[in-house]
Design a protein around this motif. Structure first.
Motif, short mmCIF file in Angstrom:
data_model
loop_
_atom_site.label_atom_id
_atom_site.label_comp_id
_atom_site.label_asym_id
_atom_site.label_seq_id
_atom_site.Cartn_x
_atom_site.Cartn_y
_atom_site.Cartn_z
N ALA A 201 28.51 19.07 39.21
CA ALA A 201 29.03 19.79 38.31
C ALA A 201 28.10 21.04 37.59
N ALA A 202 26.78 20.27 37.20
CA ALA A 202 25.81 21.00 36.41
C ALA A 202 25.15 22.04 37.37
N ARG A 203 25.44 21.91 38.59
CA ARG A 203 24.70 22.70 39.73
C ARG A 203 25.42 24.21 39.53
N ALA A 204 26.58 24.11 39.32
CA ALA A 204 27.67 25.22 39.26
C ALA A 204 27.34 26.40 38.31
N ASP A 205 27.59 27.55 38.50
CA ASP A 205 27.47 28.54 37.48
C ASP A 205 28.32 28.43 36.14
N ARG A 206 29.60 27.87 36.32
CA ARG A 206 30.68 27.59 35.39
C ARG A 206 31.17 26.33 35.53
N HIS A 207 31.28 25.58 34.31
CA HIS A 207 31.90 24.17 34.49
C HIS A 207 33.04 24.29 33.55
N TYR A 208 34.21 23.71 33.91
CA TYR A 208 35.42 23.57 33.16
C TYR A 208 35.75 22.02 33.33
N ALA A 209 36.49 21.67 32.17
CA ALA A 209 37.05 20.41 32.19
C ALA A 209 38.44 20.37 32.23
N MET A 210 39.21 19.46 33.18
CA MET A 210 40.64 19.23 33.34
C MET A 210 41.02 17.96 32.41
N ARG A 211 41.95 18.09 31.77
CA ARG A 211 42.64 16.87 31.13
C ARG A 211 44.05 17.29 30.93
N ASP A 212 44.77 16.20 31.54
CA ASP A 212 46.30 16.11 31.42
C ASP A 212 46.96 17.49 32.16
N GLY A 213 46.22 18.21 32.87
CA GLY A 213 46.77 19.18 33.76
C GLY A 213 46.25 20.37 33.24
N SER A 214 45.71 20.71 32.00
CA SER A 214 45.14 21.56 31.16
C SER A 214 43.76 21.95 31.50
N LEU A 215 43.28 23.07 31.85
CA LEU A 215 41.85 23.46 31.90
C LEU A 215 41.38 24.13 30.58
N HIS A 216 40.38 23.46 30.13
CA HIS A 216 39.66 23.33 28.84
C HIS A 216 38.61 24.42 28.63
N VAL A 217 38.24 24.58 27.62
CA VAL A 217 37.16 25.56 27.28
C VAL A 217 35.90 25.24 28.09
N ARG A 218 35.29 26.24 28.68
CA ARG A 218 34.17 25.97 29.40
C ARG A 218 33.09 25.22 28.76
N GLU A 219 32.53 24.12 29.23
CA GLU A 219 31.71 22.95 28.82
C GLU A 219 30.36 23.44 28.87
#
Length: 223
Positions: A201-219
């Motif tokens: 994931a660190a190689r991407a331009d943006r990184h999001y976290a998914m928890r319980d179906g929700s997309l959380h604030v960009r990490e």
């Protein structure tokens, strides 16, 4: 170019994707991480038009995917999207070159031209000398490079990658990921990358976290 607005996905009573809004720009790579069952793969397949959303909208270049009939949606996925899966999913009876050429052949391109284009992409990925072999005759890392070639051979606008390095050891995973992202960026393709691995994931331009179906604030954002 690709956007989701307030999308939800239910599997019966299970709320797999919850009110996700996301926009993807041309040429960028977005990584989505999360534990098994968090909804990250379901979100990827909603964005690709494989799973119809329960509510909300997914748009590609202004078109609402849910408003397209099956034929137009299939043509869109064939011509404008590319896919890389965890285990490559190559056809064992075809050569590596024939596997890589499949999107072009399905779009109606003549065999000779399609194979020449696929061969050039395989050459770029270091597989030019192996193009006549079959999947059973090459390593897992080599097979996954062919899967990358197949996903990008028709110069798609978006590539959807579901754990593309999950079946590889760390050395092969790093090499395949580097080649995949470099080739996608050189073509101007956007990438949606689902992974459990924070190093990937660190190689991407943006990184999001998914928890319980929700997309959380960009990490994390990588320049």
């Amino acid at each position: 170019m690709l956007s989701a607005t307030g999308i939800d996905l239910f599997y019966g009573p299970s709320h797999a994707v919850r009110s996700v809004t996301l926009a993807l720009r041309r040429g960028e790579a977005v990584a989505i991480t999360g534990q098994s069952g968090s909804g990250k793969s379901s979100l990827l397949y909603c964005l690709a038009g494989v799973l119809p959303v329960t509510s909300g909208h997914v748009r590609f270049e202004g078109r609402v995917l849910g408003a397209l009939d099956d034929d137009r949606l299939s043509a869109l996925r064939r011509d404008r999207f590319g896919f890389v899966f965890q285990y490559g999913e190559l056809l064992p009876e075809l050569t590596l070159e024939e596997n890589a050429a499949l999107p072009l052949r399905l779009a109606g391109q003549r065999k000779g031209k399609a194979l020449a284009t696929a061969g050039a992409v395989l050459e770029r990925l270091g597989l030019g000398d192996l193009r006549g072999r079959r999947p059973s005759q090459v390593s897992g890392g080599q097979s996954q490079r062919v899967a990358v070639a197949r996903a990008l051979v028709h110069r798609p606008a978006v590539v959807f990658a579901d754990e593309p390095t999950g079946s590889l050891d760390s050395v092969n995973a790093s090499a395949v990921l580097e080649e995949f992202l470099a080739l996608a960026r050189s073509q101007g393709a956007a990438v949606v990358l689902v992974t459990h691995d924070p190093k990937v994931a660190a190689r991407a331009d943006r990184h999001y976290a998914m928890r319980d179906g929700s997309l959380h604030v960009r990490e994390r954002e990588v320049s």
